[in-house]
Motif scaffolding. Structure first.
Motif, PDB file in Angstrom:
ATOM      1  N   ALA A  67       9.578   6.867   8.606  1.00  0.00           N
ATOM      2  CA  ALA A  67      10.168   6.380   9.860  1.00  0.00           C
ATOM      3  C   ALA A  67      11.677   6.222   9.714  1.00  0.00           C
ATOM      4  N   PHE A  68      12.124   5.674   8.581  1.00  0.00           N
ATOM      5  CA  PHE A  68      13.564   5.532   8.363  1.00  0.00           C
ATOM      6  C   PHE A  68      14.242   6.894   8.239  1.00  0.00           C
ATOM      7  N   THR A  69      13.568   7.848   7.633  1.00  0.00           N
ATOM      8  CA  THR A  69      14.128   9.194   7.502  1.00  0.00           C
ATOM      9  C   THR A  69      14.270   9.858   8.864  1.00  0.00           C
ATOM     10  N   VAL A  70      13.246   9.734   9.690  1.00  0.00           N
ATOM     11  CA  VAL A  70      13.312  10.321  11.034  1.00  0.00           C
ATOM     12  C   VAL A  70      14.428   9.669  11.840  1.00  0.00           C
ATOM     13  N   LEU A  71      14.569   8.349  11.729  1.00  0.00           N
ATOM     14  CA  LEU A  71      15.644   7.661  12.446  1.00  0.00           C
ATOM     15  C   LEU A  71      17.013   8.138  11.973  1.00  0.00           C
ATOM     16  N   LEU A  72      17.173   8.341  10.676  1.00  0.00           N
ATOM     17  CA  LEU A  72      18.438   8.835  10.145  1.00  0.00           C
ATOM     18  C   LEU A  72      18.731  10.248  10.659  1.00  0.00           C
ATOM     19  N   VAL A  73      17.719  11.093  10.704  1.00  0.00           N
ATOM     20  CA  VAL A  73      17.913  12.453  11.215  1.00  0.00           C
ATOM     21  C   VAL A  73      18.325  12.420  12.682  1.00  0.00           C
ATOM     22  N   VAL A  74      17.702  11.524  13.459  1.00  0.00           N
ATOM     23  CA  VAL A  74      18.074  11.394  14.872  1.00  0.00           C
ATOM     24  C   VAL A  74      19.538  10.970  14.991  1.00  0.00           C
ATOM     25  N   PHE A  75      19.961  10.018  14.166  1.00  0.00           N
ATOM     26  CA  PHE A  75      21.362   9.579  14.215  1.00  0.00           C
ATOM     27  C   PHE A  75      22.314  10.697  13.798  1.00  0.00           C
ATOM     28  N   LEU A 122      20.885   2.176   7.310  1.00  0.00           N
ATOM     29  CA  LEU A 122      20.852   2.311   5.849  1.00  0.00           C
ATOM     30  C   LEU A 122      20.758   0.944   5.166  1.00  0.00           C
ATOM     31  N   CYS A 123      21.445  -0.052   5.716  1.00  0.00           N
ATOM     32  CA  CYS A 123      21.344  -1.409   5.157  1.00  0.00           C
ATOM     33  C   CYS A 123      19.934  -1.975   5.338  1.00  0.00           C
ATOM     34  N   LEU A 124      19.344  -1.734   6.497  1.00  0.00           N
ATOM     35  CA  LEU A 124      17.980  -2.202   6.736  1.00  0.00           C
ATOM     36  C   LEU A 124      17.000  -1.504   5.800  1.00  0.00           C
ATOM     37  N   TRP A 125      17.154  -0.216   5.611  1.00  0.00           N
ATOM     38  CA  TRP A 125      16.293   0.546   4.715  1.00  0.00           C
ATOM     39  C   TRP A 125      16.422   0.016   3.283  1.00  0.00           C
ATOM     40  N   ALA A 126      17.650  -0.230   2.855  1.00  0.00           N
ATOM     41  CA  ALA A 126      17.859  -0.767   1.504  1.00  0.00           C
ATOM     42  C   ALA A 126      17.257  -2.158   1.361  1.00  0.00           C
ATOM     43  N   SER A 127      17.372  -2.983   2.391  1.00  0.00           N
ATOM     44  CA  SER A 127      16.813  -4.333   2.294  1.00  0.00           C
ATOM     45  C   SER A 127      15.286  -4.308   2.265  1.00  0.00           C
ATOM     46  N   VAL A 128      14.675  -3.372   2.984  1.00  0.00           N
ATOM     47  CA  VAL A 128      13.215  -3.237   2.932  1.00  0.00           C
ATOM     48  C   VAL A 128      12.788  -2.793   1.541  1.00  0.00           C
ATOM     49  N   LYS A 129      13.502  -1.830   0.965  1.00  0.00           N
ATOM     50  CA  LYS A 129      13.182  -1.359  -0.390  1.00  0.00           C
ATOM     51  C   LYS A 129      13.332  -2.488  -1.412  1.00  0.00           C
ATOM     52  N   TRP A 130      14.414  -3.274  -1.279  1.00  0.00           N
ATOM     53  CA  TRP A 130      14.641  -4.393  -2.185  1.00  0.00           C
ATOM     54  C   TRP A 130      13.509  -5.408  -2.060  1.00  0.00           C
ATOM     55  N   PHE A 131      13.130  -5.750  -0.815  1.00  0.00           N
ATOM     56  CA  PHE A 131      12.076  -6.737  -0.596  1.00  0.00           C
ATOM     57  C   PHE A 131      10.750  -6.268  -1.182  1.00  0.00           C
ATOM     58  N   VAL A 132      10.414  -5.010  -1.010  1.00  0.00           N
ATOM     59  CA  VAL A 132       9.153  -4.488  -1.551  1.00  0.00           C
ATOM     60  C   VAL A 132       9.177  -4.545  -3.075  1.00  0.00           C
ATOM     61  N   ASN A 133      10.316  -4.210  -3.688  1.00  0.00           N
ATOM     62  CA  ASN A 133      10.408  -4.290  -5.145  1.00  0.00           C
ATOM     63  C   ASN A 133      10.282  -5.731  -5.635  1.00  0.00           C
ATOM     64  N   HIS A 148       0.853  -1.190   0.000  1.00  0.00           N
ATOM     65  CA  HIS A 148       0.000   0.000   0.000  1.00  0.00           C
ATOM     66  C   HIS A 148       0.889   1.240   0.000  1.00  0.00           C
ATOM     67  N   PRO A 149       0.642   2.191  -0.897  1.00  0.00           N
ATOM     68  CA  PRO A 149       1.516   3.375  -0.999  1.00  0.00           C
ATOM     69  C   PRO A 149       1.604   4.183   0.296  1.00  0.00           C
ATOM     70  N   THR A 150       0.525   4.268   1.036  1.00  0.00           N
ATOM     71  CA  THR A 150       0.557   5.015   2.293  1.00  0.00           C
ATOM     72  C   THR A 150       1.456   4.319   3.303  1.00  0.00           C
ATOM     73  N   PHE A 151       1.398   2.995   3.352  1.00  0.00           N
ATOM     74  CA  PHE A 151       2.252   2.233   4.259  1.00  0.00           C
ATOM     75  C   PHE A 151       3.720   2.413   3.882  1.00  0.00           C
ATOM     76  N   LEU A 152       4.028   2.363   2.591  1.00  0.00           N
ATOM     77  CA  LEU A 152       5.409   2.541   2.140  1.00  0.00           C
ATOM     78  C   LEU A 152       5.911   3.950   2.449  1.00  0.00           C
ATOM     79  N   LEU A 153       5.047   4.932   2.319  1.00  0.00           N
ATOM     80  CA  LEU A 153       5.418   6.304   2.672  1.00  0.00           C
ATOM     81  C   LEU A 153       5.684   6.418   4.171  1.00  0.00           C
ATOM     82  N   PHE A 154       4.863   5.747   4.968  1.00  0.00           N
ATOM     83  CA  PHE A 154       5.053   5.752   6.416  1.00  0.00           C
ATOM     84  C   PHE A 154       6.382   5.100   6.797  1.00  0.00           C
ATOM     85  N   VAL A 155       6.728   3.978   6.149  1.00  0.00           N
ATOM     86  CA  VAL A 155       7.994   3.286   6.429  1.00  0.00           C
ATOM     87  C   VAL A 155       9.178   4.174   6.039  1.00  0.00           C
TER      88      VAL A 155
END
Length: 103
Positions: free
Chosen positions: A37-45, A66-77, A27-34
């Motif tokens: 969340a990864f963007t906010v975590l990166l900003v915090v770091f 960043l590796c987790l974010w990339a793996s989530v993107k790969w899995f969704v694709n 779902h596009p809204t779910f992917l935007l939410f994910v």
């Protein structure tokens, strides 16, 4: 449509109630939410790098994030490439698995 088939989310149903339904991970809204969340975590770091004067542990956490974010993107694709099979349809591979042939 059967009861078990995923139904498309309607506009009047809240987003939170559709998260655990089958197919909601695309779902596009779910992917935007994910992604948010990864963007906010990166900003915090990144803020923590400044506050801790460049602690190497924070750099390691950024690499892991960043590796987790990339793996989530790969899995969704990869999940988008898989055709949706409705309940009751045959997959086309009528072959018996090797483990059952040996019995």
């Amino acid at each position: 449509m059967s009861e078990l088939a995923p139904s498309p989310p309607s506009k009047d149903v809240p987003f939170v109630s559709t998260i655990l339904q089958p197919g909601s991970s695309l779902h596009p809204t779910f992917l935007l939410f994910v992604d948010g969340a990864f963007t906010v975590l990166l900003v915090v770091f990144l803020i923590l790098i400044f506050l801790t004067s460049g602690n190497p542990h924070i750099f390691a956490l950024i690499a892991i994030e960043l590796c987790l974010w990339a793996s989530v993107k790969w899995f969704v694709n990869e999940l988008k490439k898989v055709p949706i099979i409705e309940k009751g349809e045959k997959r086309g591979d009528d072959k018996e698995p090797e483990s059952k042939k040996m019995l």
